[in-house]
Scaffold this motif. Structure first.
Motif, mmCIF file in Angstrom:
data_model
loop_
_atom_site.group_PDB
_atom_site.id
_atom_site.type_symbol
_atom_site.label_atom_id
_atom_site.label_comp_id
_atom_site.label_asym_id
_atom_site.label_seq_id
_atom_site.Cartn_x
_atom_site.Cartn_y
_atom_site.Cartn_z
ATOM 1 N N MET A 53 0.824 -1.215 0.000
ATOM 2 C CA MET A 53 0.000 0.000 0.000
ATOM 3 C C MET A 53 0.858 1.266 0.000
ATOM 4 S SD MET A 53 -3.316 -0.504 -0.038
ATOM 5 C CE MET A 53 -4.096 0.860 0.805
ATOM 6 N N MET A 54 2.018 1.201 0.652
ATOM 7 C CA MET A 54 2.893 2.370 0.754
ATOM 8 C C MET A 54 3.911 2.448 -0.378
ATOM 9 S SD MET A 54 2.110 4.299 3.383
ATOM 10 C CE MET A 54 3.621 5.180 3.819
ATOM 11 N N LYS A 55 3.887 1.480 -1.279
ATOM 12 C CA LYS A 55 4.883 1.442 -2.352
ATOM 13 C C LYS A 55 4.912 2.725 -3.186
ATOM 14 C CE LYS A 55 5.893 -2.510 -4.114
ATOM 15 N NZ LYS A 55 5.841 -3.791 -4.873
ATOM 16 N N PRO A 56 3.748 3.347 -3.511
ATOM 17 C CA PRO A 56 3.804 4.604 -4.273
ATOM 18 C C PRO A 56 4.535 5.737 -3.556
ATOM 19 C CG PRO A 56 1.609 3.637 -4.390
ATOM 20 C CD PRO A 56 2.367 2.858 -3.360
ATOM 21 N N SER A 57 4.730 5.597 -2.223
ATOM 22 C CA SER A 57 5.402 6.656 -1.462
ATOM 23 C C SER A 57 6.893 6.411 -1.287
ATOM 24 C CB SER A 57 4.753 6.800 -0.079
ATOM 25 O OG SER A 57 5.122 5.723 0.769
ATOM 26 N N LEU A 58 7.448 5.378 -1.923
ATOM 27 C CA LEU A 58 8.858 5.050 -1.699
ATOM 28 C C LEU A 58 9.778 6.201 -2.074
ATOM 29 C CD1 LEU A 58 9.083 1.292 -2.805
ATOM 30 C CD2 LEU A 58 9.280 2.239 -0.493
ATOM 31 N N ASP A 59 9.500 6.867 -3.208
ATOM 32 C CA ASP A 59 10.338 8.015 -3.590
ATOM 33 C C ASP A 59 10.225 9.125 -2.560
ATOM 34 O OD1 ASP A 59 11.280 6.767 -5.837
ATOM 35 O OD2 ASP A 59 9.846 7.717 -7.206
ATOM 36 N N LEU A 60 9.012 9.364 -2.052
ATOM 37 C CA LEU A 60 8.827 10.373 -1.010
ATOM 38 C C LEU A 60 9.580 9.983 0.249
ATOM 39 C CD1 LEU A 60 7.523 12.900 0.183
ATOM 40 C CD2 LEU A 60 5.464 11.527 0.638
ATOM 41 N N GLN A 61 9.528 8.711 0.629
ATOM 42 C CA GLN A 61 10.262 8.270 1.818
ATOM 43 C C GLN A 61 11.762 8.510 1.656
ATOM 44 O OE1 GLN A 61 9.186 4.339 3.429
ATOM 45 N NE2 GLN A 61 7.301 4.427 2.222
ATOM 46 N N LYS A 62 12.278 8.242 0.471
ATOM 47 C CA LYS A 62 13.699 8.482 0.221
ATOM 48 C C LYS A 62 14.026 9.964 0.308
ATOM 49 C CE LYS A 62 14.296 4.392 -2.726
ATOM 50 N NZ LYS A 62 14.527 3.902 -4.120
ATOM 51 N N ARG A 63 13.151 10.805 -0.257
ATOM 52 C CA ARG A 63 13.387 12.252 -0.189
ATOM 53 C C ARG A 63 13.351 12.734 1.259
ATOM 54 N NH1 ARG A 63 9.470 12.579 -4.237
ATOM 55 N NH2 ARG A 63 8.112 13.859 -2.926
ATOM 56 N N LEU A 64 12.392 12.236 2.004
ATOM 57 C CA LEU A 64 12.284 12.646 3.407
ATOM 58 C C LEU A 64 13.514 12.205 4.195
ATOM 59 C CD1 LEU A 64 8.527 11.786 3.993
ATOM 60 C CD2 LEU A 64 9.537 14.070 4.176
ATOM 61 N N PHE A 65 13.957 10.977 3.988
ATOM 62 C CA PHE A 65 15.150 10.502 4.688
ATOM 63 C C PHE A 65 16.356 11.384 4.353
ATOM 64 C CE2 PHE A 65 18.998 7.860 4.852
ATOM 65 C CZ PHE A 65 18.962 7.453 6.176
ATOM 66 N N CYS A 66 16.499 11.739 3.080
ATOM 67 C CA CYS A 66 17.613 12.613 2.676
ATOM 68 C C CYS A 66 17.476 13.991 3.314
ATOM 69 C CB CYS A 66 17.676 12.722 1.160
ATOM 70 S SG CYS A 66 18.216 11.201 0.338
ATOM 71 N N GLU A 67 16.253 14.498 3.419
ATOM 72 C CA GLU A 67 16.033 15.778 4.097
ATOM 73 C C GLU A 67 16.452 15.684 5.559
ATOM 74 O OE1 GLU A 67 12.035 17.227 3.695
ATOM 75 O OE2 GLU A 67 12.001 16.892 1.522
ATOM 76 N N PHE A 68 16.000 14.634 6.237
ATOM 77 C CA PHE A 68 16.357 14.463 7.654
ATOM 78 C C PHE A 68 17.872 14.429 7.823
ATOM 79 C CE2 PHE A 68 12.298 11.666 8.224
ATOM 80 C CZ PHE A 68 11.495 12.785 8.032
ATOM 81 N N LEU A 69 18.516 13.646 6.978
ATOM 82 C CA LEU A 69 19.949 13.449 7.089
ATOM 83 C C LEU A 69 20.710 14.743 6.805
ATOM 84 C CD1 LEU A 69 21.454 10.874 7.846
ATOM 85 C CD2 LEU A 69 21.893 10.486 5.416
ATOM 86 N N SER A 70 20.175 15.539 5.882
ATOM 87 C CA SER A 70 20.868 16.764 5.481
ATOM 88 C C SER A 70 20.856 17.826 6.582
ATOM 89 C CB SER A 70 20.223 17.349 4.218
ATOM 90 O OG SER A 70 18.936 17.875 4.490
ATOM 91 N N ARG A 71 19.960 17.672 7.568
ATOM 92 C CA ARG A 71 19.856 18.687 8.620
ATOM 93 C C ARG A 71 20.705 18.372 9.846
ATOM 94 N NH1 ARG A 71 14.026 18.024 7.807
ATOM 95 N NH2 ARG A 71 13.344 19.491 6.190
ATOM 96 N N ILE A 72 21.096 17.107 10.013
ATOM 97 C CA ILE A 72 21.819 16.754 11.233
ATOM 98 C C ILE A 72 23.317 16.746 10.993
ATOM 99 C CG2 ILE A 72 19.887 15.360 12.049
ATOM 100 C CD1 ILE A 72 21.552 12.864 11.403
ATOM 101 N N ASN A 73 24.060 16.947 12.065
ATOM 102 C CA ASN A 73 25.511 16.835 12.036
ATOM 103 C C ASN A 73 25.859 15.386 12.365
ATOM 104 O OD1 ASN A 73 28.231 17.206 12.100
ATOM 105 N ND2 ASN A 73 28.253 18.603 13.856
ATOM 106 N N GLU A 74 26.174 14.613 11.342
ATOM 107 C CA GLU A 74 26.409 13.179 11.560
ATOM 108 C C GLU A 74 27.643 12.921 12.419
ATOM 109 O OE1 GLU A 74 25.389 10.382 8.229
ATOM 110 O OE2 GLU A 74 25.453 12.264 7.085
ATOM 111 N N ASN A 75 28.627 13.813 12.349
ATOM 112 C CA ASN A 75 29.798 13.743 13.227
ATOM 113 C C ASN A 75 29.623 14.805 14.310
ATOM 114 O OD1 ASN A 75 31.436 11.743 11.739
ATOM 115 N ND2 ASN A 75 31.436 13.316 10.151
ATOM 116 N N ASP A 76 29.205 14.378 15.477
ATOM 117 C CA ASP A 76 28.870 15.336 16.527
ATOM 118 C C ASP A 76 29.497 14.916 17.843
ATOM 119 O OD1 ASP A 76 27.773 17.604 17.565
ATOM 120 O OD2 ASP A 76 25.677 16.962 17.405
#
Length: 679
Positions: A53-76
């Motif tokens: 059911m959520m398969k059509p949102s896979l691209d959105l999930q990937k975009r959201l994950f990239c957005e989340f990741l882009s905001r955090i300092n991974e080396n903190d």
């Protein structure tokens, strides 16, 4: 989301029992059998359906994950805190799921990694670090760790060099504390229902264990801690309405326990040790709590004297006692603040904070004799920060604020406090945050959340992931309903036991107010709640489904009657004072009137995503599973109803930070899909 897929419908196996003259039916009880192949097959079928059911949102999930990741300092790196002359702090490293604990002698020396959860969790799908206690002398640390998600913690002793490690207890560990000689470790163990009930003293040199204390009242749970002064070890035994403290010398841990003040019904008190004696946080003739003092020679209640008197408009949540000062966490008009008391003069000073709508609490303040107090601060728009308040100068210094990358500007977002007046005269606060440029005069999509249980406040907090909603024009709102702790025990009492329905009617009133005031509309209002908050959103969805277009229920407590009848489950007996005991007819009638599983009817429901974890020890997985099954059976609409089961985790979901962000991307994709904001 897809619309034409046929969902799984689980088998119904007749199961009935009688209670208070009624015959109750629970045809999905067979899913309680966790080890059953049929149960696992059904859960996996639900997950496959949800994935499809959520398969059509896979691209959105990937975009959201990239957005989340882009905001955090991974080396903190966290702010260091001091214990026995060493500085302790944690680091996160890019690509690593878990933080690594370090220590160093001073700011100029090279740090050494002393505990790496990434190494400890290798080959495991879940890992959660419990408590860490540094052994006096700083040669070893004791730590608890869970690899199941069921909060089944083992206790390990590790040398600071990392060359030696032994397991002291393989399971059932809750809290632990060192005596001052570093030889004896006091450990609290759980019973089969996961109630912390026994205290044992372990001799680290010989391995011998000695029984110290057992709490026999099943309403009560036990914890152990060493005072910041180091002079005493406290054993705290409490129910949700009553408490008692026992103590022993930190320098002479082989002595017998002493009772600080005998327990009496509905008296709660908590003890901190200071230079001249003990400071007691108590609700004795003080619904909002007060602070009292007593000397060490005689600790009975009759000797207690006021330090901070009870106030009708001020709630005292906690105290931290140091050699010369005491810091008070208090709550005024529903929101938290800090006050510092000079223990010589008893004069006090409120620590100035940037915003009223915020969360503030102590950081790591391990040293008794110190000249500053570290505290954490955040709000809907201010990232998590650590400040130092200097006792003598009364100045506050910002030590660190989390970096939000990708051009975050606090000024682009706004917060509001809305007061919703109810028919009975009560006023429920609602806090909201939104992006200024997206607000306008139009009705906005909204996510409305609440918790409203156990007297736990739901304070405003910062979330970099939430920006992905705000930047798409979504308003995020929290209804601070009765049952929570925003306004102290009075607020809690008005939303528990035989007044629990207040939490639900408060929430509905808040939703109606936000719609009537032009913030949102029922066609663009998604509600979200987890655990007891999941009970809330499920209950109000039964009561007023037309108000909402979507529901996100995380690990929801939805089978209230059946769970509160089963005293073998974790939490059940201890929570009789929160929900009531359905074996007593008045409580059964009341609980049965709102228990979501028992009140599903043939009507239209909003789009729903219900999430659970197979190894949850606080809300058993079968509650949301049975809830979804009955919803599928009775609901009359064709809107999506999805069940997502994490087969490896516990109550808090995924333990690794990247896995957590993927879970958040999945949730947000569902929310945005329901709101029509996929692009």
């Amino acid at each position: 989301m897809k619309k034409s897929i046929c969902p799984p419908f689980p088998e119904k196996i007749p199961y009935t029992y009688s209670l208070h003259g009624e015959v109750r039916s629970d045809p999905y009880r067979w899913v309680h059998k966790k080890k059953s192949k049929a149960v696992r097959a059904y859960l996996e079928a639900e997950n496959r359906y949800t994935d499809e059911m959520m398969k059509p949102s896979l691209d959105l999930q990937k975009r959201l994950f990239c957005e989340f990741l882009s905001r955090i300092n991974e080396n903190d790196e966290s702010v260091p805190y001091q214990i026995e002359g060493f500085l302790y702090f944690s680091k996160t490293k890019k690509g690593k799921q878990y933080p690594i604990l370090y220590r160093k002698r001073n700011a100029a020396t090279r740090p050494k990694a002393i505990l790496d959860l990434n190494v400890l969790s290798k080959g495991r799908s879940y890992a959660s670090l419990g408590n860490i206690e540094i052994k006096p002398g700083s040669t070893h640390l004791a730590y608890s760790i869970d690899f199941t998600g069921f909060r089944d913690f083992e206790l390990r002793l590790r040398s600071m060099s990392g060359k030696e490690e032994i397991t002291l207890y393989h399971n059932r560990v809750r809290s632990f504390a060192w005596a001052n000689d570093g030889r004896y470790l006091f450990v609290v163990l759980e019973d089969r229902a996961k109630r912390p009930f026994q205290v044992w003293r372990r001799d680290i040199e010989t391995g011998k264990t000695s029984f110290i204390y057992e709490e026999t009242d099943p309403l009560f749970s036990v914890s152990v801690a060493r005072s910041r002064s180091g002079k005493y070890l406290f054993i705290h035994s409490s129910s949700s309405t009553t408490s008692e403290v026992l103590y022993v010398s930190g320098d002479d841990p082989l002595k017998g326990l002493r009772i600080f003040a005998k327990r009496r019904s509905c008296h709660e008190y908590y003890v901190e040790h200071g230079e001249a004696g003990f400071f007691v946080l108590t609700n004795k003739q003080a619904k909002n709590f007060r602070v009292m003092f007593v000397r060490e020679e005689a600790t009975q209640e009759k000797f207690w004297v006021d330090v901070i008197s009870h106030q009708q408009d001020l709630v005292i949540d906690d105290i931290d006692v140091f050699k010369k000062h005491m810091v008070v966490e208090e709550r005024f008009q529903g929101f938290s603040r800090l006050r510092v008391v000079d223990l010589k003069t008893l004069s006090s000073q409120e620590i100035p904070l940037p915003e009223h709508l915020c969360s503030v609490s102590g950081y790591h303040n391990e040293e008794y004799d110190c000249d500053e107090y570290l505290f954490e601060y955040e709000s809907y728009v201010s990232p998590e920060s650590v400040y130092a308040y200097h006792f003598d100068s009364r100045k506050t210094t910002l030590l660190k604020q989390d970096i939000v990358k990708k051009g975050y500007r606090q000024s682009q977002y706004a917060t509001e406090l809305i007061e919703v007046r109810l028919e009975d005269g009560s006023v429920v606060p609602v806090t909201i945050v939104y992006k200024r440029a997206m607000r306008g005069d139009h009705l906005s999509p909204m996510v409305l959340t609440a918790y409203g249980a156990y007297g736990i406040p739901n304070d405003p907090y910062f979330s970099s992931t939430r920006l992905s909603l705000l930047d798409r024009g979504v308003i995020f709102a929290t209804a601070h309903v009765r049952g929570g702790g925003e306004r102290g025990e009075v607020w809690h009492d008005q939303g528990k036991m035989l007044l629990k329905r207040h939490s639900f009617t408060d929430f509905i009133a808040c939703a109606k107010h936000l719609i009537a005031a032009g913030y949102t509309g029922s066609d663009r209002l998604v509600i979200q709640g987890g655990s007891a908050g999941g009970l809330l959103v499920a209950a109000v969805t039964n009561m007023a489904p037309e108000l909402f277009c979507g529901v996100l229920a995380d690990v929801p407590f939805v089978d209230v009657v059946n769970t509160m009848l089963d005293e073998t489950l974790p939490l059940t007996i201890g929570e009789f004072e929160e929900w009531g005991n359905p074996k007593l007819k008045p409580y059964y009638k009341y609980i049965n009137s709102y228990s979501p599983y028992d009140n599903i009817v043939a009507q239209n429901y909003p789009a729903m995503l219900v999430q659970t974890s197979l190894n949850d020890s606080q809300v058993m997985y079968w509650e949301p599973v049975k809830y979804v099954a009955r919803l599928r059976e009775l609901k009359t609409d064709e809107r999506p109803l999805l069940l997502n089961v994490n087969m490896d985790a516990g109550h808090g979901g995924a333990s690794g930070r990247y896995d957590f962000l993927r879970e958040m991307a999945f949730e947000y994709a569902f929310i945005l899909g329901v709101l029509g904001l996929e692009t």
